[in-house]
Design an enzyme around this catalytic site. Sequence first.
Site, PDB file in Angstrom:
ATOM      1  CB  SER A   1     -12.626  26.267 -11.963  1.00 10.88           C
ATOM      2  OG  SER A   1     -13.097  25.062 -11.376  1.00 10.88           O
TER       3      SER A   1
ATOM      4  CB  ILE B   1     -13.807  21.751  -8.370  1.00 11.16           C
ATOM      5  CG1 ILE B   1     -12.699  20.972  -9.081  1.00 11.16           C
ATOM      6  CG2 ILE B   1     -14.553  20.860  -7.375  1.00 11.16           C
ATOM      7  CD1 ILE B   1     -11.586  20.511  -8.150  1.00 11.16           C
TER       8      ILE B   1
ATOM      9  CB  ILE C   1     -19.450  18.672  -7.123  1.00 11.07           C
ATOM     10  CG1 ILE C   1     -18.810  18.479  -5.745  1.00 11.07           C
ATOM     11  CG2 ILE C   1     -18.895  17.672  -8.136  1.00 11.07           C
ATOM     12  CD1 ILE C   1     -17.318  18.656  -5.704  1.00 11.07           C
ATOM     13  CE  LYS C   2     -18.772  24.298 -13.944  1.00  8.79           C
ATOM     14  NZ  LYS C   2     -17.979  25.277 -14.738  1.00  8.79           N
ATOM     15  CB  ILE C   3     -22.560  17.051 -12.375  1.00 11.93           C
ATOM     16  CG1 ILE C   3     -21.855  16.624 -11.089  1.00 11.93           C
ATOM     17  CG2 ILE C   3     -23.001  15.836 -13.185  1.00 11.93           C
ATOM     18  CD1 ILE C   3     -22.728  15.805 -10.155  1.00 11.93           C
TER      19      ILE C   3
END
Length: 371
Positions: free
Chosen positions: A44, A108, A139-141
């Site tokens: 996402s 996310i 976790i998207k960074i």
Amino acid sequence: MSDNLKRLSDEGVSIWLDDISRERLRTGNLEQLVKDKNVVGVTSNPTIFAKALSKGDAYDDQVRDLALRGVTVEEASRAITTYDIRWGCDVLRPVFDRTDGLDGKVSIEVDPRLARDEGKTVAEAKALWWMVDRPNLFIKIPATEQGIPAIASTLAEGISVNVTLIFSLERYGKVIDAFFEGLERARQNGHDVSKIASVASFFVSRVDTEIDKRLDKIGSDEAKALRSKAGVANARLAYALYEEKFGTDRWKALKDAGARPQRPLWASTGVKDPNLPPTLYVDELIAPGTVNTMPEGTLDAEAEKGDPQGDAVTPNYGDARAHMEALKNVGVDYDDVVKVLEDEGVDKFEVSWNEMLGTIQRELEAKGANA
């Protein structure tokens, strides 16, 4: 299941869907895609959430409750997005268990407005990890300069990370180094590194869009002959770098401790130019141990029209290097291209995030007035 999608999976490519919405979840559509189209993961981003929130009534009940509680728009945004991601994680949990944690992941993204602030990015990552509370979460960074140390620090906390918005080979090398550092620190902190996962999202179609625009401006026949090939060439060279980095003694030490490699993920795989084959960034980037996250349109096109013919990456390193050299010779500045793309990527996600917040604010006010 489509024969094309099965062949793709058999070649070692994990098929992920680049989309999520409450409507997709509540209708069972995501479960159906897992069953029928071999989808084994979901990504996402702020644009996807902004789009989902602007359509239909799937979020109405939750927004009404949030309005009654009088929460801020920031708190509401976290409650809404983590609800979808948690649900998605539960749908994909059987895949996670069946693949021993390799797939079944849902991503996310941290608030993109924090992309250039290391400390706030890590704090947000920890908060989202706690809120979703699922082992198959990513976790998207973003891989900005400030994001690189944030990636290492987040992994060091035992949190799985999807590194996003990678365009350049130089930055990708730093991403892999941050992955190694993060796992090394995680071991020192007492975490089981076999439980920490990561993917590195290397963007493809946007590279062609930017470079083709420059080639058209140059206008020579030589320049025009180079159109729509840079995205694939750049990604292939990223895989060469992946093979190099994950062949080092530094990685061997982590692997011996139980760590799994940070898989390359091909992102932005929907073609932007309608004259290109819709499956271009799927069939031309088949390689073992990769992920391809596709919009549903690209997934459908691959199922119906794809032509997966085995490893399309490692036999073509020479051609990829020659193509990038040819771009340089006609006057395309690679370093400027990737800088523009990174800046635009962060800016676009910030715009989408603000659109999402604006939609939530309007809905909170409307639902609160009618409560």
